[in-house]
Design a protein around this motif. Structure first.
Motif, mmCIF file in Angstrom:
data_model
loop_
_atom_site.group_PDB
_atom_site.id
_atom_site.type_symbol
_atom_site.label_atom_id
_atom_site.label_comp_id
_atom_site.label_asym_id
_atom_site.label_seq_id
_atom_site.Cartn_x
_atom_site.Cartn_y
_atom_site.Cartn_z
ATOM 1 N N SER B 46 0.837 -1.211 0.000
ATOM 2 C CA SER B 46 0.000 0.000 0.000
ATOM 3 C C SER B 46 0.864 1.250 0.000
ATOM 4 O O SER B 46 0.511 2.268 -0.605
ATOM 5 N N GLN B 90 -7.211 0.844 -0.639
ATOM 6 C CA GLN B 90 -7.482 -0.331 0.190
ATOM 7 C C GLN B 90 -8.598 0.010 1.189
ATOM 8 O O GLN B 90 -9.477 -0.791 1.426
ATOM 9 N N ASP B 175 -5.659 -1.370 -4.979
ATOM 10 C CA ASP B 175 -5.103 -1.929 -3.743
ATOM 11 C C ASP B 175 -6.145 -2.808 -3.059
ATOM 12 O O ASP B 175 -7.103 -2.305 -2.470
ATOM 13 N N GLU B 176 -5.944 -4.106 -3.137
ATOM 14 C CA GLU B 176 -6.849 -5.082 -2.517
ATOM 15 C C GLU B 176 -8.308 -4.803 -2.864
ATOM 16 O O GLU B 176 -9.165 -4.734 -1.990
HETATM 17 MG MG LIG Z 1 -2.023 -2.730 2.144
#
Ligand SMILES: [Mg+2]
Ligand SMILES: Nc1ncnc2c1ncn2[C@@H]1O[C@H](COP(=O)(O)OP(=O)(O)OP(=O)(O)O)[C@@H](O)[C@H]1O
Lengths: 440, 258
Positions: B46, B90, B175-176
């Motif tokens: 991240s 995220q 991100d994710e």
């Molecule tokens: Mg992360």
């Protein structure tokens, strides 16, 4: 602040009191005489008074303002610019004088709109039964002075079981400097009636003056009143306003109070929930910059069981401005099952901006829900970054977040044209703030 | 045929509050490619994503990043966004008081203006955004709500991809994006992302799980640990990680170095 200076100001406010018009009824003269006596017995507040700790009126006390002998002239264009298209009926005060000729005739059968002088001439007992009952002279110098100086005001009756078809606009115009204006308004919403009322304070000049306004609102059982108050005085002006409200059984009072103008302003919103199941919903917004001070004091008196109250006060404070919020809540012994919440949130846009926010809860009943909270902060850095990561520049991101903060209150105002006007003012203010900030 | 390089990261290091997190990242992403970054918690994935997007909390302490040959760090965050960098967070941020529709239109018009293209008025934009909603099978009611406020975890992620669909980035860093999505939502979001792929853009996925890569098939998989890329491989590397975990990557790397 010296005693002599403040008492000098009071003297100047009371000077010429003999010029009071004598009324058709003795009771009103007696009331004014009482008020004068009260005002003479009191002194003007200083920061040594707990209720005025954060609000220093000495700049006001250095001035001496006199009531205008008559209403100033208002150009049709200037008046038109202030009118709200949604309003069905408008009541105009000019420099504190009720101006029937600028006001519109009110055709709505749900409403009875009369000037105090007409009400006194007729047989209607409403005025005597209500005037100075909901905003009692008590210990408040400014209410006493307003009452002592009471000339013509307006009484609005909303007839039992009826709902006004359109909002009522009360416009208080200041046309000239060095004047003190004492507008006075009484609203009596009879049982199961409903109305929307907009009180709007506007200056047509940029000079120094004082508005000392008193409004009383009585809600009989089952009534519902929406009350919007917009204070957009000149930023050189002074504004002191009091609104006294009495809420009957199952009645609901909803208020939005917006403070944009005045060098120093103070608004006291005093509410008595005077029967079971009374409810109030209060919104407040102060949007100030420069060296402005905006003070909002609310007092909620829960006297009977099953009452509800909701308060949300927000302020956006820039430059060296100062916002004050004081929220007092009483829950009396018998007021079981009271459900009350009070939130104040402030956004400081400059390191020299200041906020004083104080909840004051006095609870004498044991089965109550009372929530309160106060938050003061800057814009969230993570939010600013989120918006920038979507292409908004720093100023745009900050403007949007500031706007959103204030817009929560503005968007709940039930008149679309007024909400849109205020939205534009909020936008201008937030944009001005960024252009100031970016100036080297 | 010449490949267009979109992102070129060389020996990048960055720190937060004086603590070094990225310690010599290298990566090259070309147009038309999908890259995946995997790696243990806290390895700096991240951080890398946020440094690329221009988060102010991070300080770049060394190395360089070129976006289509331009120095990325010479651009403030908003210019990167306008140049086509998009970060799907995220943890998406809630913005109370700003409606999703107003925000999307403002962002779209800002980015379009900067790219020298025409802005859309509210009606035109509504048609445009309805198409994007349909792509992600999102309820139009989300447009009237405040940005992410009170959204469930999965709804926030889907809303990030809606923003991506509207902004049409050249480099989407997600991100994710799969965390918090249910099985159906994962399929819908992934197929939405696939439909947004062109020969001119690229996608950088950060994920812990192979199941996302089943839907959005990467050309390259990078394993990060300790703020660096330890190994880069094909999509098979992700399958190997799924069965063997991360330990062996670090050990092999150490073995090679020794
Ligand atoms: Mg992360
Ligand atoms: N303010 C800070 N001070 C010190 N260390 C920090 C700070 N912020 C983040 N870190 C550390 O930076 C490291 C990298 O964090 P990052 O969020 O990039 O990890 P990640 O690879 O995305 O992990 P995850 O898979 O859990 O999302 C972590 O060890 C984290 O604790």
């Amino acid at each position: 602040m010296s005693e002599t200076l403040s008492n000098g100001h009071l003297d100047s406010l009371l000077r010429g009191q003999s010029r009071l018009p004598s009324s058709a009824r003795g009771w009103l003269d007696a009331l004014r005489a009482d008020a004068l006596e009260q005002a003479n017995a009191l002194s003007v507040p200083t920061t040594r008074d707990e209720e005025w700790r954060y609000t220093d009126l000495s700049p006001l006390y250095q001035k001496s303002f006199l009531p205008a002998p008559s209403a100033g002239t208002v150009a049709a264009q200037a008046l038109d610019a202030c009118l709200l298209p949604e309003a069905g009926c408008r009541l105009v005060f000019v420099d504190g004088h009720y101006a029937p000729r600028l006001s519109s005739a009110c055709a709505d059968p749900a409403l009875g709109v009369t000037s105090f002088s007409d009400a006194l001439a007729g047989q209607d007992p409403t005025l005597q039964a209500n005037l100075a009952r909901h905003a009692p002279l008590g210990a408040d110098t400014f209410v006493a002075v307003n009452t002592a100086w009471l000339q013509d005001g307006v009484q609005v009756r909303v007839h039992a079981g009826r709902t006004a078809a359109a909002p009522i606009q009360v416009l208080c115009l200041s046309t000239r400097p060095d004047v003190v204006a004492y507008p006075r308004l009484l609203v009596v919403a009879e049982a199961d009636s409903g109305c929307t009322l907009v009180e709007d304070y506007v200056a047509l000049h940029g000079g120094e003056y004082l508005t000392n306004a008193v409004t009383e609102v009585a809600l009989a059982d089952g009534a519902r009143v929406r009350h919007v108050r917009v204070q957009r005085e000149s930023t050189s002006g002074f504004h002191i306003g009091t609104c006294g409200v009495r809420i009957g059984r199952g009645a609901h009072y909803l208020s939005s109070a917006v403070a944009l103008g005045a060098r120093i302003s103070r608004f006291n919103l005093n509410i008595v929930q005077a029967a079971e199941g009374a409810e109030s919903t209060l919104d407040g917004l102060a949007l100030i910059g420069g060296r402005q001070l905006a003070d909002m004091h609310s007092l909620l008196d829960h006297r009977y069981a099953h009452g509800r109250s909701r308060q949300l006060f927000k302020s956006v404070v820039d430059d060296e401005a100062h916002a004050v919020f004081n929220g007092k809540i009483f829950v009396h012994h018998g007021a079981q099952r009271t459900d009350s919440s009070q939130q104040s949130r402030s956004l400081l846009l400059s390191p020299r901006a200041r906020v004083d926010s104080k909840p004051q809860l006095e609870i004498f009943a044991d089965d109550v829900k009372c929530a309160h909270g106060a938050a003061v902060g800057q814009l969230e850095a993570e939010q600013v970054f989120y918006l920038k990561s979507r292409g908004l520049d720093e100023a745009g991101a900050r403007n949007l977040l500031t706007f959103a903060f204030a817009a929560e209150i503005v968007h709940r105002i039930p008149l679309p044209s007024l909400a849109a006007q205020l939205e534009r003012i909020v936008l201008q203010q937030t944009q001005k703030q960024t252009s100031d900030r970016n100036r080297p | 045929m010449t490949t267009k390089t979109i992102l070129e990261v060389r020996d990048l290091s960055a720190s937060i509050n004086g603590v070094p997190i990225l310690k010599g990242m290298d990566m090259t992403i070309n147009a038309g490619e999908v890259h995946a970054i995997m790696g243990p918690n806290g390895s700096g994935k991240s951080t890398f994503a946020k440094v690329l997007a221009g988060h102010p909390a991070y300080e770049v302490t060394g190395g360089s990043v070129l976006l289509r040959g331009q120095d990325l760090f010479a651009m403030p965050a908003e210019e990167r966004a306008r140049a086509g960098v998009f970060l799907g967070f995220q943890y998406p941020i809630e913005v109370p008081g700003v409606t999703n529709s107003a925000f999307l239109r403002l962002a779209y018009n800002t980015v379009q203006g900067a790219r020298g293209r025409d802005e859309l008025d509210p009606l035109e934009f509504d048609d445009f955004v309805q198409e994007k909603l349909a792509l992600l099978e999102m309820d139009p009611a989300f447009l009237d709500r405040s940005v992410n406020e009170g959204f469930s975890g999965g709804e926030k992620k889907r809303n990030e991809i809606l923003q991506m669909a509207v902004l049409e980035p050249m480099l989407a860093i997600l991100d994710e994006v799969d965390s918090g999505l249910d099985i159906d939502a994962l399929r819908i979001v992934a197929s939405g992302v696939n439909r947004l792929r062109t020969a001119d853009n690229a996608i950088l996925l950060v994920t812990h799980y192979q199941r996302l890569l089943d839907h959005i098939v990467p050309d390259y998989v990078h394993v990060m640990d300790g703020g660096r890329v330890l190994r880069t491989g094909s999509k098979d590397l992700a399958l190997e990680l799924e069965s063997r975990g991360y330990d062996w990557v670090a050990k092999e790397k150490a073995g090679v170095a020794a």
